[in-house]
Write a protein that holds these residues in place. Structure first.
Motif, PDB file in Angstrom:
ATOM      1  N   MET A   1      12.118   9.048 -33.201  1.00 41.82           N
ATOM      2  CA  MET A   1      11.523  10.187 -33.911  1.00 41.82           C
ATOM      3  C   MET A   1      11.414   9.874 -35.402  1.00 41.82           C
ATOM      4  SD  MET A   1      12.970  14.064 -34.207  1.00 41.82           S
ATOM      5  CE  MET A   1      13.216  14.259 -32.442  1.00 41.82           C
ATOM      6  N   GLU A   2      10.343  10.353 -36.002  1.00 42.42           N
ATOM      7  CA  GLU A   2      10.179  10.168 -37.448  1.00 42.42           C
ATOM      8  C   GLU A   2      11.299  10.864 -38.213  1.00 42.42           C
ATOM      9  OE1 GLU A   2       7.873   8.441 -39.277  1.00 42.42           O
ATOM     10  OE2 GLU A   2       7.294   7.607 -37.344  1.00 42.42           O
ATOM     11  N   ALA A   3      11.636  10.294 -39.354  1.00 42.78           N
ATOM     12  CA  ALA A   3      12.740  10.835 -40.151  1.00 42.78           C
ATOM     13  C   ALA A   3      12.524  12.303 -40.523  1.00 42.78           C
ATOM     14  CB  ALA A   3      12.905   9.988 -41.415  1.00 42.78           C
ATOM     15  N   ILE A   4      11.304  12.656 -40.906  1.00 44.11           N
ATOM     16  CA  ILE A   4      11.033  14.044 -41.308  1.00 44.11           C
ATOM     17  C   ILE A   4      11.261  14.994 -40.124  1.00 44.11           C
ATOM     18  CG2 ILE A   4       9.244  15.643 -42.134  1.00 44.11           C
ATOM     19  CD1 ILE A   4      10.128  13.714 -44.291  1.00 44.11           C
ATOM     20  N   GLY A   5      10.829  14.549 -38.957  1.00 48.39           N
ATOM     21  CA  GLY A   5      11.037  15.362 -37.759  1.00 48.39           C
ATOM     22  C   GLY A   5      12.517  15.571 -37.459  1.00 48.39           C
ATOM     23  N   GLN A   6      13.325  14.560 -37.751  1.00 43.27           N
ATOM     24  CA  GLN A   6      14.764  14.695 -37.540  1.00 43.27           C
ATOM     25  C   GLN A   6      15.356  15.726 -38.501  1.00 43.27           C
ATOM     26  OE1 GLN A   6      16.208  10.659 -37.922  1.00 43.27           O
ATOM     27  NE2 GLN A   6      16.143  10.384 -35.708  1.00 43.27           N
ATOM     28  N   TYR A  29       7.530  23.830 -46.143  1.00 43.09           N
ATOM     29  CA  TYR A  29       7.263  22.420 -45.792  1.00 43.09           C
ATOM     30  C   TYR A  29       5.757  22.177 -45.608  1.00 43.09           C
ATOM     31  CZ  TYR A  29       6.729  18.407 -42.679  1.00 43.09           C
ATOM     32  OH  TYR A  29       6.294  17.252 -42.098  1.00 43.09           O
ATOM     33  N   GLY A  30       5.090  23.061 -44.899  1.00 44.10           N
ATOM     34  CA  GLY A  30       3.651  22.893 -44.651  1.00 44.10           C
ATOM     35  C   GLY A  30       2.848  22.861 -45.944  1.00 44.10           C
ATOM     36  N   PHE A  31       3.133  23.802 -46.830  1.00 45.14           N
ATOM     37  CA  PHE A  31       2.416  23.829 -48.110  1.00 45.14           C
ATOM     38  C   PHE A  31       2.761  22.609 -48.968  1.00 45.14           C
ATOM     39  CE2 PHE A  31       2.161  28.647 -47.598  1.00 45.14           C
ATOM     40  CZ  PHE A  31       0.809  28.641 -47.353  1.00 45.14           C
ATOM     41  N   ALA A  32       4.051  22.263 -49.017  1.00 45.82           N
ATOM     42  CA  ALA A  32       4.479  21.123 -49.847  1.00 45.82           C
ATOM     43  C   ALA A  32       3.804  19.835 -49.364  1.00 45.82           C
ATOM     44  CB  ALA A  32       5.995  20.985 -49.812  1.00 45.82           C
ATOM     45  N   LYS A  33       3.782  19.632 -48.064  1.00 40.76           N
ATOM     46  CA  LYS A  33       3.154  18.438 -47.490  1.00 40.76           C
ATOM     47  C   LYS A  33       1.667  18.396 -47.848  1.00 40.76           C
ATOM     48  CE  LYS A  33       2.185  16.422 -42.908  1.00 40.76           C
ATOM     49  NZ  LYS A  33       2.414  15.005 -43.224  1.00 40.76           N
ATOM     50  N   ALA A  34       0.989  19.524 -47.681  1.00 44.25           N
ATOM     51  CA  ALA A  34      -0.453  19.583 -47.963  1.00 44.25           C
ATOM     52  C   ALA A  34      -0.736  19.333 -49.443  1.00 44.25           C
ATOM     53  CB  ALA A  34      -1.010  20.941 -47.531  1.00 44.25           C
ATOM     54  N   LEU A  49       9.717  14.941 -51.373  1.00 45.04           N
ATOM     55  CA  LEU A  49       9.190  16.306 -51.429  1.00 45.04           C
ATOM     56  C   LEU A  49       9.311  16.993 -50.066  1.00 45.04           C
ATOM     57  CD1 LEU A  49       7.556  18.647 -52.717  1.00 45.04           C
ATOM     58  CD2 LEU A  49       5.478  17.373 -52.108  1.00 45.04           C
ATOM     59  N   GLU A  50       8.943  16.296 -49.004  1.00 43.25           N
ATOM     60  CA  GLU A  50       8.969  16.908 -47.674  1.00 43.25           C
ATOM     61  C   GLU A  50      10.399  17.200 -47.225  1.00 43.25           C
ATOM     62  OE1 GLU A  50       6.480  14.878 -44.822  1.00 43.25           O
ATOM     63  OE2 GLU A  50       4.806  14.748 -46.236  1.00 43.25           O
ATOM     64  N   THR A 114       9.297  18.975 -65.054  1.00 38.43           N
ATOM     65  CA  THR A 114       8.511  17.881 -65.608  1.00 38.43           C
ATOM     66  C   THR A 114       8.006  16.926 -64.523  1.00 38.43           C
ATOM     67  OG1 THR A 114      10.577  16.738 -66.029  1.00 38.43           O
ATOM     68  CG2 THR A 114       9.563  17.855 -67.904  1.00 38.43           C
ATOM     69  N   GLU A 115       8.685  16.869 -63.371  1.00 41.99           N
ATOM     70  CA  GLU A 115       8.268  15.900 -62.361  1.00 41.99           C
ATOM     71  C   GLU A 115       7.444  16.566 -61.260  1.00 41.99           C
ATOM     72  OE1 GLU A 115      11.524  16.560 -62.902  1.00 41.99           O
ATOM     73  OE2 GLU A 115      12.288  14.848 -64.030  1.00 41.99           O
ATOM     74  N   ILE A 116       6.598  15.750 -60.636  1.00 42.87           N
ATOM     75  CA  ILE A 116       5.620  16.280 -59.674  1.00 42.87           C
ATOM     76  C   ILE A 116       6.285  16.797 -58.394  1.00 42.87           C
ATOM     77  CG2 ILE A 116       5.081  13.997 -58.654  1.00 42.87           C
ATOM     78  CD1 ILE A 116       2.514  16.775 -59.364  1.00 42.87           C
ATOM     79  N   ASP A 117       7.377  16.152 -57.920  1.00 43.14           N
ATOM     80  CA  ASP A 117       8.014  16.651 -56.692  1.00 43.14           C
ATOM     81  C   ASP A 117       8.617  18.038 -56.921  1.00 43.14           C
ATOM     82  OD1 ASP A 117       9.961  15.600 -58.375  1.00 43.14           O
ATOM     83  OD2 ASP A 117      10.941  14.377 -56.829  1.00 43.14           O
ATOM     84  N   TYR A 118       9.233  18.200 -58.086  1.00 46.08           N
ATOM     85  CA  TYR A 118       9.825  19.482 -58.496  1.00 46.08           C
ATOM     86  C   TYR A 118       8.738  20.554 -58.608  1.00 46.08           C
ATOM     87  CZ  TYR A 118      13.024  22.211 -61.643  1.00 46.08           C
ATOM     88  OH  TYR A 118      13.823  23.137 -62.251  1.00 46.08           O
ATOM     89  N   GLN A 119       7.650  20.231 -59.305  1.00 46.99           N
ATOM     90  CA  GLN A 119       6.549  21.162 -59.496  1.00 46.99           C
ATOM     91  C   GLN A 119       5.985  21.646 -58.156  1.00 46.99           C
ATOM     92  OE1 GLN A 119       5.260  22.456 -62.375  1.00 46.99           O
ATOM     93  NE2 GLN A 119       3.837  23.661 -61.157  1.00 46.99           N
ATOM     94  N   ILE A 120       5.751  20.707 -57.259  1.00 45.60           N
ATOM     95  CA  ILE A 120       5.125  21.074 -55.978  1.00 45.60           C
ATOM     96  C   ILE A 120       6.093  21.881 -55.112  1.00 45.60           C
ATOM     97  CG2 ILE A 120       4.146  20.155 -53.835  1.00 45.60           C
ATOM     98  CD1 ILE A 120       2.969  17.859 -55.480  1.00 45.60           C
ATOM     99  N   LEU A 121       7.376  21.538 -55.132  1.00 53.34           N
ATOM    100  CA  LEU A 121       8.359  22.312 -54.363  1.00 53.34           C
ATOM    101  C   LEU A 121       8.360  23.771 -54.812  1.00 53.34           C
ATOM    102  CD1 LEU A 121      10.715  22.525 -52.327  1.00 53.34           C
ATOM    103  CD2 LEU A 121      12.252  21.836 -54.190  1.00 53.34           C
ATOM    104  N   VAL A 122       8.352  23.991 -56.113  1.00 51.73           N
ATOM    105  CA  VAL A 122       8.373  25.351 -56.654  1.00 51.73           C
ATOM    106  C   VAL A 122       7.079  26.090 -56.293  1.00 51.73           C
ATOM    107  CG1 VAL A 122       8.312  26.644 -58.825  1.00 51.73           C
ATOM    108  CG2 VAL A 122      10.036  24.870 -58.492  1.00 51.73           C
ATOM    109  N   GLU A 123       5.947  25.416 -56.372  1.00 50.83           N
ATOM    110  CA  GLU A 123       4.672  26.044 -56.011  1.00 50.83           C
ATOM    111  C   GLU A 123       4.645  26.419 -54.525  1.00 50.83           C
ATOM    112  OE1 GLU A 123       1.313  23.647 -57.265  1.00 50.83           O
ATOM    113  OE2 GLU A 123       1.861  23.771 -59.379  1.00 50.83           O
ATOM    114  N   ALA A 124       5.089  25.499 -53.676  1.00 52.99           N
ATOM    115  CA  ALA A 124       5.077  25.754 -52.231  1.00 52.99           C
ATOM    116  C   ALA A 124       6.001  26.924 -51.887  1.00 52.99           C
ATOM    117  CB  ALA A 124       5.490  24.490 -51.470  1.00 52.99           C
TER     118      ALA A 124
END
Ligand SMILES: [Fe+2]
Length: 170
Positions: A1-6, A29-34, A49-50, A114-124
Protein backbone atom coordinates in the motif's frame (compact mmCIF):
# COMPACT_ATOMS: atom_id res chain seq x y z
CA UNK A 1 0.00 0.00 0.00
CA UNK A 2 1.14 3.54 -0.71
CA UNK A 3 2.48 5.43 2.28
CA UNK A 4 -0.26 8.08 2.13
CA UNK A 5 -2.91 5.37 2.11
CA UNK A 6 -1.35 3.86 5.22
CA UNK A 7 -1.52 7.22 7.02
CA UNK A 8 -5.13 7.65 5.91
CA UNK A 9 -6.10 4.23 7.28
CA UNK A 10 -4.14 4.75 10.51
CA UNK A 11 -5.91 8.08 11.09
CA UNK A 12 -9.33 6.47 10.51
CA UNK A 13 -8.33 3.88 13.15
CA UNK A 14 -7.13 6.67 15.48
CA UNK A 15 -10.53 8.39 15.21
CA UNK A 16 -12.56 5.16 15.05
CA UNK A 17 -16.23 5.93 15.64
CA UNK A 18 -15.74 9.69 15.29
CA UNK A 19 -17.15 10.11 11.79
CA UNK A 20 -17.17 13.90 12.01
CA UNK A 21 -13.41 14.08 12.61
CA UNK A 22 -12.70 11.47 9.93
CA UNK A 23 -14.81 13.36 7.40
CA UNK A 24 -13.00 16.56 8.34
CA UNK A 25 -9.46 15.35 7.70
CA UNK A 26 -10.47 13.49 4.52
CA UNK A 27 -11.86 16.72 3.10
CA UNK A 28 -8.81 18.75 4.15
CA UNK A 29 -6.60 16.09 2.57
CA UNK A 30 -8.54 16.29 -0.71
CA UNK A 31 -8.22 20.06 -0.96
CA UNK A 32 -4.56 20.06 0.13
CA UNK A 33 -3.66 17.41 -2.46
CA UNK A 34 -5.49 19.28 -5.23
CA UNK A 35 -3.96 22.65 -4.35
CA UNK A 36 -0.44 21.22 -3.95
CA UNK A 37 -0.57 19.45 -7.31
CA UNK A 38 -1.97 22.48 -9.13
CA UNK A 39 0.66 24.75 -7.55
CA UNK A 40 3.42 22.41 -8.75
CA UNK A 41 4.98 21.44 -5.40
CA UNK A 42 8.11 19.33 -5.38
CA UNK A 43 7.46 15.65 -4.69
CA UNK A 44 8.75 15.64 -1.10
CA UNK A 45 6.90 18.86 -0.20
CA UNK A 46 3.69 17.43 -1.66
CA UNK A 47 4.13 14.30 0.45
CA UNK A 48 4.72 16.35 3.60
CA UNK A 49 1.61 18.42 2.81
CA UNK A 50 -0.58 15.35 2.28
CA UNK A 51 0.63 13.62 5.48
CA UNK A 52 0.15 16.87 7.43
CA UNK A 53 -3.38 17.31 6.03
CA UNK A 54 -4.35 13.82 7.21
CA UNK A 55 -2.80 14.23 10.67
CA UNK A 56 -3.21 17.98 11.36
CA UNK A 57 -5.98 17.54 13.95
CA UNK A 58 -4.54 14.43 15.63
CA UNK A 59 -4.05 16.46 18.83
CA UNK A 60 -7.78 17.04 19.32
CA UNK A 61 -8.40 13.57 20.75
CA UNK A 62 -5.99 13.82 23.70
CA UNK A 63 -6.77 17.52 24.19
CA UNK A 64 -10.42 16.66 24.73
CA UNK A 65 -9.55 13.74 27.03
CA UNK A 66 -7.05 15.70 29.15
CA UNK A 67 -8.44 19.25 29.08
CA UNK A 68 -12.03 18.86 27.79
CA UNK A 69 -11.00 21.35 25.12
CA UNK A 70 -9.83 21.35 21.51
CA UNK A 71 -8.12 24.76 21.85
CA UNK A 72 -5.19 25.26 19.50
CA UNK A 73 -2.77 25.70 22.41
CA UNK A 74 -3.61 22.20 23.73
CA UNK A 75 -3.46 20.69 20.25
CA UNK A 76 0.04 22.13 19.84
CA UNK A 77 1.09 20.15 22.92
CA UNK A 78 -0.82 16.95 22.29
CA UNK A 79 -0.63 16.61 18.50
CA UNK A 80 3.06 16.24 17.63
CA UNK A 81 3.89 13.30 19.99
CA UNK A 82 0.90 11.33 18.71
CA UNK A 83 1.77 12.06 15.07
CA UNK A 84 5.39 11.09 15.69
CA UNK A 85 4.37 7.72 17.15
CA UNK A 86 2.05 6.99 14.24
CA UNK A 87 4.51 8.05 11.53
CA UNK A 88 7.48 6.23 13.10
CA UNK A 89 5.37 3.05 13.28
CA UNK A 90 4.69 3.41 9.52
CA UNK A 91 8.41 3.87 8.77
CA UNK A 92 8.55 7.52 7.69
CA UNK A 93 11.95 9.21 7.80
CA UNK A 94 12.88 11.83 10.37
CA UNK A 95 12.94 15.01 8.25
CA UNK A 96 9.36 14.35 7.10
CA UNK A 97 8.17 13.52 10.63
CA UNK A 98 9.81 16.65 12.06
CA UNK A 99 8.22 18.90 9.43
CA UNK A 100 4.76 17.33 9.79
CA UNK A 101 4.94 17.71 13.59
CA UNK A 102 5.92 21.37 13.17
CA UNK A 103 2.97 21.96 10.82
CA UNK A 104 0.58 20.26 13.25
CA UNK A 105 1.82 22.52 16.05
CA UNK A 106 1.50 25.69 13.95
CA UNK A 107 -1.60 25.21 11.83
CA UNK A 108 -3.68 27.49 14.08
CA UNK A 109 -1.21 30.37 13.81
CA UNK A 110 -1.82 32.57 10.80
CA UNK A 111 0.54 35.50 11.20
CA UNK A 112 3.88 33.99 10.22
CA UNK A 113 3.18 31.78 7.22
CA UNK A 114 6.16 31.80 4.88
CA UNK A 115 6.38 28.29 3.42
CA UNK A 116 4.13 26.80 0.76
CA UNK A 117 3.23 23.57 2.64
CA UNK A 118 2.12 25.64 5.65
CA UNK A 119 0.16 28.07 3.45
CA UNK A 120 -1.69 25.32 1.60
CA UNK A 121 -2.51 23.37 4.79
CA UNK A 122 -4.11 26.46 6.31
CA UNK A 123 -6.06 27.21 3.11
CA UNK A 124 -7.32 23.62 2.81
CA UNK A 125 -8.37 23.57 6.47
CA UNK A 126 -10.27 26.84 6.01
CA UNK A 127 -12.07 25.63 2.87
CA UNK A 128 -13.52 22.85 5.04
CA UNK A 129 -14.04 24.86 8.23
CA UNK A 130 -15.95 27.62 6.43
CA UNK A 131 -18.61 25.03 5.62
CA UNK A 132 -18.49 23.06 8.88
CA UNK A 133 -18.70 26.24 10.98
CA UNK A 134 -21.37 27.73 8.65
CA UNK A 135 -19.42 30.97 8.30
CA UNK A 136 -21.19 33.96 6.78
CA UNK A 137 -20.29 35.30 3.33
CA UNK A 138 -18.55 38.39 4.74
CA UNK A 139 -16.53 36.26 7.20
CA UNK A 140 -15.37 33.98 4.38
CA UNK A 141 -14.56 36.99 2.19
CA UNK A 142 -12.48 38.55 4.97
CA UNK A 143 -10.40 35.38 5.45
CA UNK A 144 -9.96 35.06 1.68
CA UNK A 145 -8.61 38.59 1.45
CA UNK A 146 -6.33 38.34 4.52
CA UNK A 147 -5.13 34.75 4.45
CA UNK A 148 -5.37 33.17 1.01
CA UNK A 149 -2.30 33.47 -1.20
CA UNK A 150 -2.30 30.59 -3.68
CA UNK A 151 -4.19 31.07 -6.91
CA UNK A 152 -5.59 27.56 -6.69
CA UNK A 153 -6.85 27.93 -3.10
CA UNK A 154 -8.44 31.28 -3.89
CA UNK A 155 -10.10 29.86 -6.98
CA UNK A 156 -11.47 26.92 -4.97
CA UNK A 157 -12.81 29.28 -2.33
CA UNK A 158 -14.54 31.39 -4.99
CA UNK A 159 -15.97 28.31 -6.67
CA UNK A 160 -17.38 26.99 -3.37
CA UNK A 161 -18.36 30.18 -1.60
CA UNK A 162 -18.43 32.95 -4.23
CA UNK A 163 -22.22 32.70 -4.44
CA UNK A 164 -22.61 33.07 -0.69
CA UNK A 165 -20.15 35.98 -0.58
CA UNK A 166 -22.02 37.80 -3.37
CA UNK A 167 -25.47 37.12 -1.91
CA UNK A 168 -24.59 38.25 1.60
CA UNK A 169 -22.57 41.34 0.72
CA UNK A 170 -25.49 43.04 -1.04
FE1 LIG B 1 -8.71 20.97 10.73
Amino acid sequence: MEAIGQVLNAMIEYYAGDVRRVNHFLKVYGFAKAIGEAEGLEQETQKILEVAALTHDIGIKNSEIKYQSAEGTYQQLEGPPEARKLLERLGFHEPLIARVCWLIAHHHIYDAITEIDYQILVEADFLVNAFEAQLSGPAIQSVRDKLFRTGTGTQLLNTLYGGRIAAESK
